[in-house]
Scaffold this active site. Structure first.
Site, PDB file in Angstrom:
ATOM      1  N   GLU A   1      -0.205   4.304   9.708  1.00  0.00           N
ATOM      2  CA  GLU A   1      -1.635   4.410   9.386  1.00  0.00           C
ATOM      3  C   GLU A   1      -2.327   5.533  10.169  1.00  0.00           C
ATOM      4  O   GLU A   1      -3.474   5.406  10.600  1.00  0.00           O
ATOM      5  CB  GLU A   1      -2.342   3.064   9.581  1.00  0.00           C
ATOM      6  CG  GLU A   1      -1.899   2.058   8.529  1.00  0.00           C
ATOM      7  CD  GLU A   1      -2.834   0.879   8.390  1.00  0.00           C
ATOM      8  OE1 GLU A   1      -4.051   1.054   8.572  1.00  0.00           O
ATOM      9  OE2 GLU A   1      -2.342  -0.215   8.081  1.00  0.00           O
TER      10      GLU A   1
ATOM     11  N   PHE B   1       0.867  -1.175   0.000  1.00  0.00           N
ATOM     12  CA  PHE B   1       0.000   0.000   0.000  1.00  0.00           C
ATOM     13  C   PHE B   1       0.902   1.222   0.000  1.00  0.00           C
ATOM     14  O   PHE B   1       1.538   1.527   1.011  1.00  0.00           O
ATOM     15  CB  PHE B   1      -0.898  -0.021   1.239  1.00  0.00           C
ATOM     16  CG  PHE B   1      -1.999   0.994   1.254  1.00  0.00           C
ATOM     17  CD1 PHE B   1      -3.210   0.745   0.628  1.00  0.00           C
ATOM     18  CD2 PHE B   1      -1.836   2.201   1.925  1.00  0.00           C
ATOM     19  CE1 PHE B   1      -4.247   1.673   0.662  1.00  0.00           C
ATOM     20  CE2 PHE B   1      -2.865   3.132   1.969  1.00  0.00           C
ATOM     21  CZ  PHE B   1      -4.069   2.871   1.336  1.00  0.00           C
TER      22      PHE B   1
ATOM     23  N   GLY C   1       3.772  12.633   4.528  1.00  0.00           N
ATOM     24  CA  GLY C   1       3.354  11.526   5.366  1.00  0.00           C
ATOM     25  C   GLY C   1       1.943  11.740   5.872  1.00  0.00           C
ATOM     26  O   GLY C   1       0.979  11.198   5.356  1.00  0.00           O
TER      27      GLY C   1
END
Length: 381
Positions: free
Chosen positions: A365, A127, A135
């Site tokens: 994440e 991914f 970021g």
């Protein structure tokens, strides 16, 4: 000992799956964890075992040979694999992000081509959203996919790519207009397209999971490999990452549970002042705090998964679960080291690795700061 909130609200099938995966984590994942971390090498036999249990097809629909798991089952699996080793759970969850993108956004032909074999474990998915200078704000990405006839030509660099060395298919996010932040689009890029894999990062924790950059230098893919309409890539990424955050929160909970269990075992065995240290109030209070944090993290995860499974908007519960569980993992692993004393600072005990691994759960994440901003926005704005 029985974990708090361990079976609460689960169906018989979910309990059975949890028990099978827990046994796999104890018998197959944990025994390889120390060596894999020490050598910074992913345990491929463990990956093959995950495939045999159909867990590499966790987010692949059943019609394509996958597990077709609901979000609660997805969370349970992530928690148990992380209980064995966080690096393995991370590799699996990123593979699942890739299969979920294909399942949700790809054409029927692409689903038929990729999902059955990815459900069996290979090619391994990646991914690719983050970049060296983008970021927490992916709209600032500089990777560009330029339309050229019936192809797209990709140029740019992606950073912090889990499964970077092992992976065989990449879900890539790139702008179709260099100057337009709203042009981010999602693409499927197989390894055969010819991107370059950068150096493997040397990390504080999560050392068995390969993390690299991916460099795209005039890499060409067919136009049909575009998975979303141009400009719809970021909304697709955020949608997929909401479910992913439930997975990370689950992993943080599993890691914290492992640290708690090890601390309890050590406290009952280690003697000081002619008695087990589990009889010392300061240690007992640490264990009480750790157990409360693990239980709270698991409760938040289960609620976020329940909301998702009910078809409701899980964004805020997912952010709350991810924020709390990841911070709890750092606290609990820290206290587990403290309970072990000097031994906890050595590689002879797993708590040292737990402590190093835990920090990444507050970063990838979506950092804790990003999660708090999402939560605050929902409460204040």
């Amino acid at each position: 000992m029985e974990r708090t909130g361990f079976a609460s609200g689960l169906t018989d099938e979910q309990r059975a799956i949890r028990d099978v995966v827990h046994e796999f984590a104890l018998e197959e994942v944990r025994p390889t964890a120390h060596e894999a971390d020490d050598k910074e090498s992913f345990p491929e036999d463990v990956w093959d075992g995950l495939a045999e249990l159909d867990l590499t097809g966790l987010t692949v629909p059943e019609e394509y040979g996958g597990f077709g798991a609901d979000r609660t089952t997805y969370a349970l699996v992530n928690e148990e694999i992380a209980y064995g080793q966080l690096a393995v759970a991370t590799a699996l969850s990123v593979h699942c992000l890739a299969t979920e993108c294909i399942a949700e956004f790809a054409s029927d032909e692409q689903k038929e081509e990729w999902l059955p074999k990815m459900a069996k474990g290979r090619p391994i998915g990646m991914f690719a959203l983050s970049e060296p200078e983008a970021g927490s704000n992916p709209a600032e990405m500089s990777t560009v996919a330029t339309k050229d006839g019936d192809e797209y030509v990709i140029n740019g660099k992606k950073q912090w790519i889990t499964n970077g060395q092992r992976g065989g298919v990449c879900i890539l996010f790139a702008k179709t207009d260099r100057d337009d932040p709203g042009s981010v689009t999602q693409f499927l890029v197989p390894k055969e397209a010819g991107y370059e894999v950068g150096k493997k990062e040397e990390k504080m924790g999560l050392r068995a999971s390969d993390t690299t950059s991916l460099i795209f230098d005039d890499v060409r893919i067919p136009a049909e490999n575009r998975l979303t309409e141009e400009g719809k890539g970021l909304s697709a990424a955020f949608h997929i990452l909401t479910g992913g955050r439930i997975g990370i929160a689950s992993q943080a909970t599993g890691l914290a549970q492992a640290a708690l269990d090890d601390a309890v075992e050590y406290a009952n065995e280690r003697e000081q002042f002619d008695k087990p240290i589990s009889k010392i109030q300061a240690v007992r209070h640490k264990i009480a705090d750790m157990g409360t944090q693990v239980h709270t993290a698991r409760t938040l995860v289960r609620e976020a998964a329940r909301v998702a499974d009910a078809g409701e908007d899980p964004r805020i519960p997912a952010s709350m679960a991810k924020y709390y569980a990841s911070e709890a993992a750092v606290d609990v692993t820290n206290e587990a080291v403290q309970v072990h004393g000097g031994y906890g600072y050595t590689t002879d005990f797993d708590v040292e690795r737990y402590y190093r691994d835990a920090k990444i759960t507050t970063i990838y994440e979506g950092t804790s700061e990003i999660q708090k901003e999402i939560i605050a926005r929902s409460l204040l704005d």
